[in-house]
Every structure is written in C-alpha cells, then in structure tokens.
Scaffold this motif. Sequence first.
Motif, PDB file in Angstrom:
ATOM      1  N   GLN A  81       0.519  -8.274   9.873  1.00  0.00           N
ATOM      2  CA  GLN A  81       0.261  -7.527   8.647  1.00  0.00           C
ATOM      3  C   GLN A  81      -0.505  -8.369   7.650  1.00  0.00           C
ATOM      4  O   GLN A  81      -0.539  -9.600   7.734  1.00  0.00           O
ATOM      5  CB  GLN A  81       1.559  -7.029   8.020  1.00  0.00           C
ATOM      6  N   ALA A  82      -1.138  -7.701   6.714  1.00  0.00           N
ATOM      7  CA  ALA A  82      -1.733  -8.332   5.548  1.00  0.00           C
ATOM      8  C   ALA A  82      -1.197  -7.597   4.326  1.00  0.00           C
ATOM      9  O   ALA A  82      -1.204  -6.360   4.279  1.00  0.00           O
ATOM     10  CB  ALA A  82      -3.255  -8.271   5.594  1.00  0.00           C
ATOM     11  N   SER A  83      -0.722  -8.351   3.368  1.00  0.00           N
ATOM     12  CA  SER A  83      -0.038  -7.783   2.215  1.00  0.00           C
ATOM     13  C   SER A  83      -1.003  -7.119   1.248  1.00  0.00           C
ATOM     14  O   SER A  83      -2.231  -7.276   1.330  1.00  0.00           O
ATOM     15  CB  SER A  83       0.716  -8.898   1.477  1.00  0.00           C
ATOM     16  N   ALA A  84      -0.422  -6.390   0.303  1.00  0.00           N
ATOM     17  CA  ALA A  84      -1.238  -5.769  -0.741  1.00  0.00           C
ATOM     18  C   ALA A  84      -2.013  -6.824  -1.510  1.00  0.00           C
ATOM     19  O   ALA A  84      -3.183  -6.618  -1.861  1.00  0.00           O
ATOM     20  CB  ALA A  84      -0.354  -4.955  -1.683  1.00  0.00           C
ATOM     21  N   ALA A  85      -1.385  -7.976  -1.761  1.00  0.00           N
ATOM     22  CA  ALA A  85      -2.074  -9.058  -2.474  1.00  0.00           C
ATOM     23  C   ALA A  85      -3.251  -9.587  -1.664  1.00  0.00           C
ATOM     24  O   ALA A  85      -4.317  -9.895  -2.212  1.00  0.00           O
ATOM     25  CB  ALA A  85      -1.089 -10.185  -2.801  1.00  0.00           C
ATOM     26  N   GLU A  86      -3.077  -9.689  -0.342  1.00  0.00           N
ATOM     27  CA  GLU A  86      -4.178 -10.152   0.508  1.00  0.00           C
ATOM     28  C   GLU A  86      -5.288  -9.110   0.577  1.00  0.00           C
ATOM     29  O   GLU A  86      -6.474  -9.463   0.607  1.00  0.00           O
ATOM     30  CB  GLU A  86      -3.650 -10.474   1.898  1.00  0.00           C
ATOM     31  N   ILE A  87      -4.921  -7.839   0.574  1.00  0.00           N
ATOM     32  CA  ILE A  87      -5.935  -6.775   0.534  1.00  0.00           C
ATOM     33  C   ILE A  87      -6.763  -6.891  -0.743  1.00  0.00           C
ATOM     34  O   ILE A  87      -8.002  -6.795  -0.714  1.00  0.00           O
ATOM     35  CB  ILE A  87      -5.267  -5.391   0.633  1.00  0.00           C
ATOM     36  N   ASP A  88      -6.094  -7.121  -1.873  1.00  0.00           N
ATOM     37  CA  ASP A  88      -6.804  -7.251  -3.143  1.00  0.00           C
ATOM     38  C   ASP A  88      -7.704  -8.481  -3.156  1.00  0.00           C
ATOM     39  O   ASP A  88      -8.806  -8.461  -3.723  1.00  0.00           O
ATOM     40  CB  ASP A  88      -5.812  -7.328  -4.302  1.00  0.00           C
ATOM     41  N   ALA A  89      -7.250  -9.552  -2.523  1.00  0.00           N
ATOM     42  CA  ALA A  89      -8.019 -10.798  -2.543  1.00  0.00           C
ATOM     43  C   ALA A  89      -9.195 -10.775  -1.580  1.00  0.00           C
ATOM     44  O   ALA A  89     -10.257 -11.353  -1.873  1.00  0.00           O
ATOM     45  CB  ALA A  89      -7.096 -11.981  -2.202  1.00  0.00           C
ATOM     46  N   LEU A  90      -9.027 -10.100  -0.445  1.00  0.00           N
ATOM     47  CA  LEU A  90     -10.022 -10.188   0.626  1.00  0.00           C
ATOM     48  C   LEU A  90     -10.914  -8.961   0.750  1.00  0.00           C
ATOM     49  O   LEU A  90     -12.036  -9.071   1.232  1.00  0.00           O
ATOM     50  CB  LEU A  90      -9.312 -10.399   1.967  1.00  0.00           C
TER      51      LEU A  90
END
Length: 212
Positions: A81-90
Amino acid sequence: MPDFVHEDRARADGHAVVCGIDEAGRGPWAGPVIAAAAILDRAGLPLSLAAELDDSKRLKAAARDRLLAELTPHAVIGVGQASAAEIDALNILQATFLAMDRAVQALGRVPDFALVDGNRPPPLPSAPGCRLDCLVGGDGRSLSIAAASIAAKVTRDRLMAGLAERHPGYGWERNAGYGTAAHKAALERLGVTPEHRKSYKPILNILRDGES
C-alpha cells in the motif's frame, strides 16, 4: 472471461515465475491505494475456481471474500500500500507504482515476468530484470491479474472498514472513501481527517475554504 493465455505465453518464452499485478483505490478521496501481486498454481488451481475469477468490480463483496479465501491454498499473494500522505507527496500514479513494488516484494518470491493491469509499466526495483507486460482491462483477461484484483479490493475494503471505526461519520465502511454525497456531507460537517488525500481537488477546496 480471464484465462491463462498470457501466463502460458510467458512460460513458453522461458519465464518460470509469472505474477499478476493490480490495484484498488486510485479514485477515492480518503485512505491508501492498495496493490496486490498474485502467483497462481497453474496446475493445482481448480477449474471451478478459475471459472469464477474475474475483475473484482464485477463481483459482489461476498463473492470476493469467498474467492480470496478459496484462492489462498492455490496462490502466493503479496499486498502493498501507499498511504494518503504518500499519495499527496508523490501523486497517485507514482504512489500506485510504489504500492505495486511493495506488493511484489511481499510475495517472498522474485517474479521474472509480471502481467500488469493498465497501460503504464511500474518500475519494480524489488524485482530487477523482471519483464513486464501491460494489459488494458487485464483483470478481465488474465487469471493472475484477476486474482490480484480481488486481493487488492478485499484488502482495501477491510482496511477502510477499520479506518471507519477510527473516523466515524464518513461512511467509509460503505463508500470505501469514494466521493459519495454522504461522504461530502460528512466532510462539510466533520472536516478533513489525516486519512484524506489533501492533494485531491475536492479535499483541497475544503481546506482552502477553511482558510478563507
């Protein structure tokens, strides 16, 4: 209906370990994006079970849960998985690729061929040298991708139900974080949580309105 044509073609070309990769949750306003990788036991998978595998979106929730349980003895499945924070960053595409690589790493085996749903090949640093074949609509064409599709969807739905207990009122146990009318109303009433994707326009607009 999905079949083993693409897997068999890869094995005929000398690739011994073939996996299917798919994701769930690129569109929701909240929660992580989940990817799954699946290596099916080509010889041991019951024909009756293979006949039921399909794109997870075409299956009811109860059927997905049952099929994943029945698949377990006949498949190696990894989930990432990739977190919501990682989605926002990437951004969502790169976060999806990250989740896919984590799913492949979680297999515990290094595939030398991967069938990927969609038209964009993810970089897979956890499987150097792995050849990729992208299949548009692959979850309805390849049994390995269909299995990964089911695993990703079931995993994400269960995770969102758990997050719904920590953040009640948004209906994530029903809408899985998608932008339903009830979810939007809850955001206006309760505000944005750490699980919301703040780079997504509907959430970004709410945050901007709160600053004005």
